[in-house]
Design an enzyme around this catalytic site. Structure first.
Site, PDB file in Angstrom:
ATOM      1  N   HIS A   5      13.001 -21.564  78.822  1.00 55.45           N
ATOM      2  CA  HIS A   5      14.019 -21.754  79.863  1.00 55.45           C
ATOM      3  C   HIS A   5      14.568 -23.168  79.783  1.00 55.45           C
ATOM      4  O   HIS A   5      13.903 -24.074  79.265  1.00 55.45           O
ATOM      5  CB  HIS A   5      13.417 -21.500  81.258  1.00 55.45           C
ATOM      6  CG  HIS A   5      12.353 -22.494  81.612  1.00 55.45           C
ATOM      7  ND1 HIS A   5      11.022 -22.300  81.298  1.00 55.45           N
ATOM      8  CD2 HIS A   5      12.419 -23.712  82.211  1.00 55.45           C
ATOM      9  CE1 HIS A   5      10.327 -23.343  81.705  1.00 55.45           C
ATOM     10  NE2 HIS A   5      11.144 -24.229  82.253  1.00 55.45           N
ATOM     11  N   HIS A  42      17.073 -29.620  78.404  1.00 55.78           N
ATOM     12  CA  HIS A  42      16.265 -29.419  77.195  1.00 55.78           C
ATOM     13  C   HIS A  42      15.543 -28.093  77.361  1.00 55.78           C
ATOM     14  O   HIS A  42      15.519 -27.532  78.473  1.00 55.78           O
ATOM     15  CB  HIS A  42      15.231 -30.551  77.064  1.00 55.78           C
ATOM     16  CG  HIS A  42      14.296 -30.573  78.223  1.00 55.78           C
ATOM     17  ND1 HIS A  42      14.547 -31.323  79.365  1.00 55.78           N
ATOM     18  CD2 HIS A  42      13.158 -29.888  78.485  1.00 55.78           C
ATOM     19  CE1 HIS A  42      13.595 -31.101  80.245  1.00 55.78           C
ATOM     20  NE2 HIS A  42      12.740 -30.218  79.747  1.00 55.78           N
TER      21      HIS A  42
HETATM   22  O1  3AM Z   1      11.223 -27.661  80.711  1.00 55.66           O
HETATM   23  P1  3AM Z   1      10.987 -27.997  82.123  1.00 55.66           P
HETATM   24  O2  3AM Z   1      11.974 -28.982  82.690  1.00 55.66           O
HETATM   25  O3  3AM Z   1      10.784 -26.805  82.990  1.00 55.66           O
HETATM   26  O4  3AM Z   1       8.191 -29.082  84.266  1.00 55.66           O
HETATM   27  C1  3AM Z   1       8.128 -30.073  83.265  1.00 55.66           C
HETATM   28  C2  3AM Z   1       9.294 -30.024  82.332  1.00 55.66           C
HETATM   29  O5  3AM Z   1       9.561 -28.677  82.067  1.00 55.66           O
HETATM   30  C3  3AM Z   1       7.001 -29.738  82.341  1.00 55.66           C
HETATM   31  O6  3AM Z   1       7.300 -30.458  81.164  1.00 55.66           O
HETATM   32  C4  3AM Z   1       8.703 -30.618  81.061  1.00 55.66           C
HETATM   33  C5  3AM Z   1       9.021 -32.068  80.868  1.00 55.66           C
HETATM   34  O7  3AM Z   1       8.542 -32.822  81.936  1.00 55.66           O
HETATM   35  N1  3AM Z   1       5.708 -30.126  82.885  1.00 55.66           N
HETATM   36  C6  3AM Z   1       5.434 -31.184  83.656  1.00 55.66           C
HETATM   37  N2  3AM Z   1       4.140 -31.204  83.976  1.00 55.66           N
HETATM   38  C7  3AM Z   1       3.581 -30.111  83.403  1.00 55.66           C
HETATM   39  C8  3AM Z   1       2.266 -29.574  83.364  1.00 55.66           C
HETATM   40  N3  3AM Z   1       1.245 -30.166  83.981  1.00 55.66           N
HETATM   41  C9  3AM Z   1       4.591 -29.410  82.717  1.00 55.66           C
HETATM   42  N4  3AM Z   1       4.365 -28.278  82.047  1.00 55.66           N
HETATM   43  C10 3AM Z   1       3.093 -27.826  82.036  1.00 55.66           C
HETATM   44  N5  3AM Z   1       2.071 -28.433  82.669  1.00 55.66           N
END
Ligand code: 3AM
Length: 179
Positions: free
Chosen positions: A121, A37
């Site tokens: 990304h 995603h």
């Molecule tokens: O799109 P990606 O997979 O990089 O890293 C987590 C994931 O991002 C991000 O939210 C997406 C779905 O889980 N994520 C998790 N904790 C987070 C936080 N505390 C976060 N992004 C920002 N702050």
């Protein structure tokens, strides 16, 4: 509490192509095709009772549909300190406009503004102990990586279910973009 985020989905074909980049020998957790995603806004834990107003607010966003082209692989937060391996996308104004609109709407609802700049990304892998040199070699090997443009006709509210063997992402709501 529901652990929520707002993201774009990818076509099946693109998911499978991204999955072929997998390097199983790394100490890393690779995303499976159903996990890919592009996050627009991480919301974190949200009371279930707030879901209706969140959905109503996001449904008011009027933004045009667009095409997205995955191009280039990146290491985040940086190649020197690689924690996440991801695919980047061609920067197009419509993507940033949509992200800014979502940000504005969720901040209006009382969510804390996102402090970090938006770096679109698609996460491919979370790296545990992969040396920066190996990551750099991988990025170099795939320096010409790109996939065909795909249409983005909606954004989605996702719930993240954390499990010891990785997260499962469930779509709670689809918000169509305008054609
Ligand atoms: O799109 P990606 O997979 O990089 O890293 C987590 C994931 O991002 C991000 O939210 C997406 C779905 O889980 N994520 C998790 N904790 C987070 C936080 N505390 C976060 N992004 C920002 N702050």
């Amino acid at each position: 509490m529901l652990r929520l985020f707002i993201a774009l989905d990818l076509p099946e074909d693109h998911r499978h192509q991204l999955y072929t980049l997998r390097n199983p020998s790394w100490k890393a957790r690779w995303a499976t095709p159903n996990q890919f995603h592009l996050t627009l806004r991480f919301l974190g834990p949200v009371e279930e009772a707030r879901l209706p107003e969140l959905i109503q607010t996001l449904a008011r966003i009027e933004a045009p549909a667009f095409e997205l082209t995955p191009r280039g692989l990146i290491a985040l937060p940086s190649p020197a300190r690689p924690r996440v391996l991801a695919a980047a996308v061609d920067p197009i104004p419509e993507l940033h406009t949509l992200q800014a609109e979502i940000e504005r709407h969720v901040v209006d609802l009382g969510f804390t503004p996102e402090a970090r700049p938006f770096r679109p990304h698609i996460t491919l892998a979370r790296l545990k102990q992969v040396p920066a040199t190996a990551v750099r070699a991988f990025l170099q090997r795939h320096r010409n990586f790109s996939l065909a443009p795909f249409p983005v006709q909606a954004f989605y509210l996702y719930e993240s279910h954390l499990h010891p063997d990785g997260a499962r992402y469930e779509i709670l709501h689809r918000f169509p973009l305008q054609r």
